[in-house]
Motif scaffolding. Sequence first.
Motif, PDB file in Angstrom:
ATOM      1  N   TYR A  85      33.059  40.241 -36.808  1.00  0.00           N
ATOM      2  CA  TYR A  85      31.963  41.195 -36.946  1.00  0.00           C
ATOM      3  C   TYR A  85      30.877  40.917 -35.907  1.00  0.00           C
ATOM      4  N   GLY A  86      30.352  41.993 -35.328  1.00  0.00           N
ATOM      5  CA  GLY A  86      29.324  41.852 -34.307  1.00  0.00           C
ATOM      6  C   GLY A  86      29.859  41.588 -32.925  1.00  0.00           C
ATOM      7  N   ARG A  87      31.179  41.510 -32.784  1.00  0.00           N
ATOM      8  CA  ARG A  87      31.806  41.270 -31.472  1.00  0.00           C
ATOM      9  C   ARG A  87      32.744  42.436 -31.191  1.00  0.00           C
ATOM     10  N   LEU A  89      34.027  44.093 -28.524  1.00  0.00           N
ATOM     11  CA  LEU A  89      35.180  43.988 -27.629  1.00  0.00           C
ATOM     12  C   LEU A  89      36.254  43.079 -28.212  1.00  0.00           C
ATOM     13  N   ASP A  90      35.835  42.037 -28.930  1.00  0.00           N
ATOM     14  CA  ASP A  90      36.811  41.139 -29.535  1.00  0.00           C
ATOM     15  C   ASP A  90      37.605  41.841 -30.636  1.00  0.00           C
ATOM     16  N   THR A  91      36.929  42.664 -31.438  1.00  0.00           N
ATOM     17  CA  THR A  91      37.655  43.402 -32.470  1.00  0.00           C
ATOM     18  C   THR A  91      38.607  44.413 -31.847  1.00  0.00           C
ATOM     19  N   LEU A  92      38.191  45.022 -30.749  1.00  0.00           N
ATOM     20  CA  LEU A  92      39.065  45.977 -30.063  1.00  0.00           C
ATOM     21  C   LEU A  92      40.343  45.293 -29.594  1.00  0.00           C
ATOM     22  N   LEU A  93      40.194  44.127 -28.944  1.00  0.00           N
ATOM     23  CA  LEU A  93      41.365  43.412 -28.427  1.00  0.00           C
ATOM     24  C   LEU A  93      42.229  42.876 -29.558  1.00  0.00           C
ATOM     25  N   ALA A  94      41.586  42.350 -30.606  1.00  0.00           N
ATOM     26  CA  ALA A  94      42.341  41.777 -31.716  1.00  0.00           C
ATOM     27  C   ALA A  94      43.154  42.843 -32.441  1.00  0.00           C
ATOM     28  N   THR A  95      42.529  43.978 -32.741  1.00  0.00           N
ATOM     29  CA  THR A  95      43.253  45.044 -33.447  1.00  0.00           C
ATOM     30  C   THR A  95      44.305  45.701 -32.550  1.00  0.00           C
ATOM     31  N   TRP A  96      44.059  45.716 -31.247  1.00  0.00           N
ATOM     32  CA  TRP A  96      45.093  46.206 -30.320  1.00  0.00           C
ATOM     33  C   TRP A  96      46.302  45.283 -30.366  1.00  0.00           C
ATOM     34  N   GLY A  97      46.053  43.982 -30.409  1.00  0.00           N
ATOM     35  CA  GLY A  97      47.156  43.034 -30.542  1.00  0.00           C
ATOM     36  C   GLY A  97      47.908  43.213 -31.847  1.00  0.00           C
TER      37      GLY A  97
END
Length: 297
Positions: A85-87, A89-97
């Motif tokens: 939460y609050g990150r 770009l990190d959530t975007l990359l993680a959920t893309w993975g």
Amino acid sequence: MLDILFIGLSLGSILLLVALGLAITYGAMGVINMAHGEMVMIGAYVAVLSGIWLKASLLLAIPLAFVVTALLGLLIERVVVRRLYGRLLDTLLATWGIAILLQQAVRLEFGLSFFGIHVEGLGAGLQNVAVPSYLQGTFRLASADINAYRTFIIAVTAALTLMTWFILYRTSAGMQVRAIIRNPKMAGACGIDVKRVNAMTFAFGSGLAGVAGVMMSGFKTVFPDMGTTMVVDGFMVVVTGGVGSLFGTILSSGLLGEINALVAIGTNDILARAVVFGVVILVILVKPSGLFSFKGR
């Protein structure tokens, strides 16, 4: 013209089911969930498996897909998203993975067997779901032939949209979600369990996407990559309507669905998609916050 309008409404209904979950989760949690399209795909495969294993109709697959994808969404939120939460770009990359992992898992299992169990009629390649006989064919309405299954899609979407509205605006849980959308820190300071509400919101949005997958399986071929384009379409609806706005999501999905249908009837699907993208870009240029975004202070 009436037939074209119904086609546009059915396309807009699928977009709405996908976008409702995205609008709520992105608005409340600030998470760009790139795995949302895979919830659509998994919902479609639930319809495939329920027909093979349970010999169940498409109607039974709707609540089953909602439960399965909601539980999977809850697992993803608890294990991965909650820590990011609050990150953005990190959530975007993680959920893309996660989306890639889900695609490959489905591709491997359906290409060989399902969890080590051989299922007759289930193998590599494309899958299809049979539509019940009472939803096949057309009926006459004002001298136009209306597709029965597309009418069913519109009815299911209307019912789920009404249910979502009731939850958001007539329950205490919905009031908490709306408070988090407006100001999560203030909502937490007022005693709202933000993490719990976010988890339930993520699960509910995933469940709606699963139902969209069941609806799509009735008129489209089911395959592991089918959700990839749906997440893009869903975000286009959210951006056009306004983040966190239920009313904006409903209107923008109908608008984009009708534009796609009208252009596709006159030309082709590729040009229709290009025109939809053009409309979304125009809206972003004119109103960056969307057509029906919340007013800030």
